[in-house]
Write a protein that holds these residues in place. Structure first.
Motif, mmCIF file in Angstrom:
data_model
loop_
_atom_site.group_PDB
_atom_site.id
_atom_site.type_symbol
_atom_site.label_atom_id
_atom_site.label_comp_id
_atom_site.label_asym_id
_atom_site.label_seq_id
_atom_site.Cartn_x
_atom_site.Cartn_y
_atom_site.Cartn_z
ATOM 1 N N THR A 1 -60.567 44.153 -22.464
ATOM 2 C CA THR A 1 -59.724 44.555 -23.592
ATOM 3 C C THR A 1 -60.633 45.211 -24.621
ATOM 4 O O THR A 1 -61.685 44.663 -24.952
ATOM 5 N N THR A 2 -60.256 46.371 -25.093
ATOM 6 C CA THR A 2 -61.072 47.063 -26.098
ATOM 7 C C THR A 2 -60.507 46.775 -27.483
ATOM 8 O O THR A 2 -59.324 46.988 -27.739
ATOM 9 N N LEU A 3 -61.385 46.252 -28.340
ATOM 10 C CA LEU A 3 -61.023 45.947 -29.725
ATOM 11 C C LEU A 3 -61.427 47.112 -30.614
ATOM 12 O O LEU A 3 -62.602 47.475 -30.669
ATOM 13 N N LEU A 4 -60.444 47.717 -31.271
ATOM 14 C CA LEU A 4 -60.708 48.832 -32.189
ATOM 15 C C LEU A 4 -60.598 48.340 -33.628
ATOM 16 O O LEU A 4 -59.657 47.610 -33.960
ATOM 17 N N THR A 5 -61.530 48.729 -34.451
ATOM 18 C CA THR A 5 -61.422 48.461 -35.883
ATOM 19 C C THR A 5 -61.324 49.809 -36.588
ATOM 20 O O THR A 5 -62.208 50.659 -36.443
ATOM 21 N N VAL A 6 -60.218 49.995 -37.287
ATOM 22 C CA VAL A 6 -59.889 51.296 -37.860
ATOM 23 C C VAL A 6 -59.961 51.209 -39.388
ATOM 24 O O VAL A 6 -59.262 50.393 -39.995
#
Ligand SMILES: *[C@@H]1O[C@H](CO)[C@@H](O)[C@H](O)[C@H]1NC(C)=O
Ligand SMILES: *[C@@H]1O[C@H](CO)[C@@H](O)[C@H](O)[C@H]1NC(C)=O
Ligand SMILES: *[C@@H]1O[C@H](CO)[C@@H](O)[C@H](O)[C@H]1NC(C)=O
Length: 223
Positions: free
Chosen positions: A215-220
């Motif tokens: 699972t790829t965790l993105l922080t925007v």
């Protein structure tokens, strides 16, 4: 007079929280820790992996449906062709106390044209995502959970391409990482891969397509 003043002070933080954008405290809660699942429910006993999470520590304006839709346009996704929806909604239980909730929205790759590009996706296939928001009363992280997959073209009935979950996740992430912008908003996105949320393989996965379990965790961050 004094008691009126005290009552006013007591109400103040509460009123403030109604108007201020929420500031997240955690990336997300693991749905499986509270009765949920990292697979959504495709309606046939199987599910699609929730293979991208937008962190609850992202800028608050990204963590709403309209805010996410603007971000999605910055990374090449838009609302479905002319508002026409293909296929039924899927639901997910994010372990937040809301139980199973239908997807908030489904977005498709827009091939560079947020107005009609998703019509092209409907014909020739491409990447697409379903959005679920972890905002229930028990685990209110505000994080966005996405089921991302790459689809075949219309003659193939919009099934998922071979390896389409991992490909969809990686193409979305590659488009998201770094600096992007849409509608006058500029975003800076970082990514981390998590390997302890989903099992690798195809157990319980819709269309019997195996995944690598990432699972790829993105922080925007709005800059
Ligand atoms: C999802 O939407 C469908 C179609 O509108 C509806 O029949 C179903 O009950 C909904 N499921 C949930 C979990 O709300
Ligand atoms: C749809 O995909 C199939 C299999 O990949 C291909 O044979 C066919 O030509 C494609 N049709 C269109 C309209 O792109
Ligand atoms: C996550 O894993 C995929 C598949 O191995 C890889 O392509 C991608 O570059 C990785 N992303 C990050 C941020 O490490």
């Amino acid at each position: 007079m004094v008691s009126f003043f005290l009552a006013f002070i007591a109400v103040l933080p509460c009123a403030y929280s109604l108007v201020a954008p929420r500031q997240g405290l955690v990336d997300f809660f693991n749905p499986t820790a509270n009765g949920g699942s990292m697979l959504d429910d495709a309606g046939n006993g199987l599910g699609e992996p929730l293979n991208v999470i937008v962190s609850g520590l992202s800028s608050p304006e990204v963590l709403t449906e309209s805010g996410f839709e603007n971000y999605a346009k910055a990374i090449g996704f838009s609302t479905e062709c002319l508002g026409i929806h293909i296929g039924g909604p899927q639901s997910a239980n994010l372990g937040d106390g809301n139980g199973f909730v239908n997807q908030t929205v489904e977005l498709r790759q827009d091939y560079g044209n947020p107005d009609v590009g998703t019509c092209l996706e409907s014909l020739i296939g491409g990447n697409h995502l379903r959005l679920f928001i972890q905002n229930g009363p028990e685990q209110d992280s505000g994080a966005l959970f996405l089921a991302v997959s790459k689809e075949e073209n219309v003659s193939q009935g919009h099934t998922i391409v071979p390896d389409g979950y991992d490909i969809g996740r990686d193409e979305l992430s590659a488009a998201a990482i770094g600096t992007t912008s849409f509608g006058g908003v500029t975003y800076s996105t970082t990514a981390t891969n998590l390997t302890d949320l989903l099992a690798a393989g195809s157990a319980g996965v819709n269309h019997d397509i195996a995944t690598d379990g990432i699972t790829t965790l993105l922080t925007v961050t709005v800059v």
